[in-house]
Motif scaffolding. Structure first.
Motif, PDB file in Angstrom:
ATOM      1  N   ALA A  11       0.882  -1.186   0.062  1.00 54.23           N
ATOM      2  CA  ALA A  11      -0.140   0.117  -0.030  1.00 54.23           C
ATOM      3  C   ALA A  11       0.782   1.383  -0.078  1.00 54.23           C
ATOM      4  CB  ALA A  11      -0.997  -0.025   1.183  1.00 54.23           C
ATOM      5  N   THR A  12       0.433   2.142  -0.670  1.00 48.37           N
ATOM      6  CA  THR A  12       1.034   3.528  -0.722  1.00 48.37           C
ATOM      7  C   THR A  12       0.057   4.661  -0.097  1.00 48.37           C
ATOM      8  OG1 THR A  12       2.012   3.005  -3.046  1.00 48.37           O
ATOM      9  CG2 THR A  12       2.058   5.268  -2.394  1.00 48.37           C
ATOM     10  N   ILE A  14      -0.837   8.131   0.569  1.00 53.57           N
ATOM     11  CA  ILE A  14      -1.182   9.222  -0.525  1.00 53.57           C
ATOM     12  C   ILE A  14      -2.084  10.108   0.447  1.00 53.57           C
ATOM     13  CG2 ILE A  14      -1.232   7.854  -2.510  1.00 53.57           C
ATOM     14  CD1 ILE A  14      -4.376   7.938  -2.377  1.00 53.57           C
ATOM     15  N   PHE A  16      -5.269  12.098   0.240  1.00 54.02           N
ATOM     16  CA  PHE A  16      -6.955  11.719   0.310  1.00 54.02           C
ATOM     17  C   PHE A  16      -7.809  12.523   0.839  1.00 54.02           C
ATOM     18  CE2 PHE A  16     -10.533   9.140   1.055  1.00 54.02           C
ATOM     19  CZ  PHE A  16     -10.816   8.480  -0.078  1.00 54.02           C
ATOM     20  N   TYR A  32      -4.527   5.128   2.081  1.00 60.45           N
ATOM     21  CA  TYR A  32      -3.452   4.132   1.778  1.00 60.45           C
ATOM     22  C   TYR A  32      -4.072   3.353   0.707  1.00 60.45           C
ATOM     23  CZ  TYR A  32      -1.851   5.073   6.446  1.00 60.45           C
ATOM     24  OH  TYR A  32      -1.404   5.678   7.567  1.00 60.45           O
ATOM     25  N   LEU A  33      -3.416   3.734  -0.667  1.00 56.27           N
ATOM     26  CA  LEU A  33      -3.646   3.320  -1.810  1.00 56.27           C
ATOM     27  C   LEU A  33      -3.209   1.816  -1.894  1.00 56.27           C
ATOM     28  CD1 LEU A  33      -4.976   3.601  -4.927  1.00 56.27           C
ATOM     29  CD2 LEU A  33      -2.548   4.559  -5.649  1.00 56.27           C
ATOM     30  N   GLN A  34      -4.220   0.804  -2.238  1.00 61.08           N
ATOM     31  CA  GLN A  34      -3.864  -0.617  -2.317  1.00 61.08           C
ATOM     32  C   GLN A  34      -3.308  -0.940  -3.392  1.00 61.08           C
ATOM     33  OE1 GLN A  34      -4.334  -2.528   0.771  1.00 61.08           O
ATOM     34  NE2 GLN A  34      -4.309  -0.282   1.339  1.00 61.08           N
ATOM     35  N   GLY A  37      -6.032  -0.617  -6.341  1.00 53.83           N
ATOM     36  CA  GLY A  37      -6.457   0.598  -6.911  1.00 53.83           C
ATOM     37  C   GLY A  37      -7.423   1.029  -5.969  1.00 53.83           C
ATOM     38  N   VAL A  39      -8.628   2.696  -1.993  1.00 55.62           N
ATOM     39  CA  VAL A  39      -7.980   3.332  -1.168  1.00 55.62           C
ATOM     40  C   VAL A  39      -8.627   2.902   0.597  1.00 55.62           C
ATOM     41  CG1 VAL A  39      -7.438   5.697  -0.106  1.00 55.62           C
ATOM     42  CG2 VAL A  39      -7.586   5.189  -2.592  1.00 55.62           C
ATOM     43  N   HIS A  41      -8.772   3.848   4.490  1.00 55.83           N
ATOM     44  CA  HIS A  41      -8.652   5.275   5.426  1.00 55.83           C
ATOM     45  C   HIS A  41      -9.471   5.117   6.340  1.00 55.83           C
ATOM     46  CE1 HIS A  41     -12.403   7.002   3.719  1.00 55.83           C
ATOM     47  NE2 HIS A  41     -12.228   6.242   2.467  1.00 55.83           N
ATOM     48  N   THR A  73     -13.046   4.654  -3.357  1.00 54.58           N
ATOM     49  CA  THR A  73     -12.411   4.859  -4.790  1.00 54.58           C
ATOM     50  C   THR A  73     -11.280   5.935  -4.716  1.00 54.58           C
ATOM     51  OG1 THR A  73     -14.014   6.198  -5.683  1.00 54.58           O
ATOM     52  CG2 THR A  73     -14.498   3.757  -6.039  1.00 54.58           C
ATOM     53  N   PRO A  74     -10.319   5.936  -5.613  1.00 58.11           N
ATOM     54  CA  PRO A  74      -9.285   7.086  -5.493  1.00 58.11           C
ATOM     55  C   PRO A  74      -9.713   8.455  -5.511  1.00 58.11           C
ATOM     56  CG  PRO A  74      -8.561   5.325  -6.880  1.00 58.11           C
ATOM     57  CD  PRO A  74      -9.819   4.845  -6.478  1.00 58.11           C
TER      58      PRO A  74
END
Length: 318
Positions: A11-12, A14, A16, A32-34, A37, A39, A41, A73-74
């Motif tokens: 996970a990255t 980001i 958000f 936390y971007l999985q 795709g 997220v 949080h 979603t992102p």
């Protein structure tokens, strides 16, 4: 913000923010971007010293506390039916949810409107419940906060599919089983529909408690009635309906006074005789018109007369 990647899950971290109405002032936070795709949080709410339209993120208490972790979603739209109690649980659920997508991932150029309903329904299955009992997914005990609240599906059809998947009395719901046992012990025939009501303006997307013990569960909203001709007030005959609570006292024109446990049968016989059919509806409403339901979403939607039926009226007409 500098992105940081978790070596355990990929996970990255980001910047958000959730997608909320335009008049809400949102303070961006952390998600936390999985790898799939979506997220993961924590939630947003009004700060204690903030204005009514301000929202800020809840701090994460990883490793030391239980708190709701959401999946989105992102671009900030809710993607899951359930919130989860820890970040690892939410990340595992996010991976299973995106597996239902055609490419097994949320595309970077995704058409949110077309894919959102798919991932939300994929997230509502029993296997993705956020709680466990004897190492199996469960709704919880119902004591304190140990109950799996959920977001109401976006359509009645999706809600009915969710109910069908989990069961009218889910076998993995300790709270339902306890209520049913207590009702049987008290001599009652327990109802099997312990789910909250779905309605167009009130519950779509709302955060609700499962298997509620309100009037819908106890049958207080159930109505029995029939259809027939009605006067629209201007001399025109149009389709109409009328209904009563099944245990309403029975007036003389419907068969006269009977014992309370026989009233539903007396009303059934009366409406069958007068209208040629009998409809029993569990939703709150006016006669047989469900409350809060759009005209094109109602049972027998051509029936538009909602004048309340007075059971003491000695000259009723459908």
């Amino acid at each position: 913000m500098t992105a940081a990647t978790s070596p355990e899950t990929g996970a990255t971290e980001i910047e958000f923010a959730p997608a909320l109405p335009g008049d809400v002032k949102i303070e961006p936070g952390v998600g936390y971007l999985q790898p799939g795709g979506l997220v993961v949080h924590t939630g947003w709410s009004r700060p204690l010293d903030g204005e009514p339209h301000e929202r800020s993120q809840h701090p994460a208490y990883e490793g030391g506390s239980v708190q709701p972790w959401n999946i989105s979603t992102p671009d900030g739209h809710r993607a899951a039916c359930f919130p989860y109690l820890t970040r690892p649980d939410a990340e595992a659920a996010a991976a299973r949810i995106v597996a239902a997508l055609p490419g097994r991932a949320w595309p970077a150029d995704a058409d949110t409107a077309s894919l959102l309903l798919l991932v939300r329904e994929a997230s509502s299955v029993p296997e993705l419940l956020p709680l466990t009992h004897k190492d199996k997914p469960a709704w919880g005990s119902g004591y304190g906060g140990d109950l799996a609240d959920f977001h109401m599906p976006d359509s009645r059809a999706a809600y009915e599919r969710m109910i069908a998947a989990h069961g009218r009395i889910p076998k993995n719901c300790q709270a339902c089983a306890r209520v049913v046992r207590a009702q049987k012990k008290a001599g009652w025939l327990p109802r099997t529909n312990h789910w909250p009501s779905w309605s167009v303006p009130g519950h779509r997307g709302a955060y609700v408690r499962p298997h509620c013990y309100c009037s819908a569960c106890m049958g207080i909203d159930v109505r029995i009635g029939s259809f027939g001709a009605a006067d629209d007030g201007e001399g025109n005959i149009i389709p109409g309906s009328r209904a009563v609570y099944p245990w309403t006292a029975v007036p003389a024109f419907a068969g006269g006074d009977v014992d309370r446990d026989q009233r539903a049968y007396a009303w059934f016989a009366y409406f069958l005789r007068e209208g040629g059919c009998v409809v029993i509806d569990e939703r709150p409403g006016s006669n047989l018109w469900p409350a809060g339901v759009r005209h094109d979403d109602a049972l027998f939607c051509e029936t538009g007369v909602t004048r309340e039926f007075d059971p003491d009226d000695v000259t009723p007409s459908l």
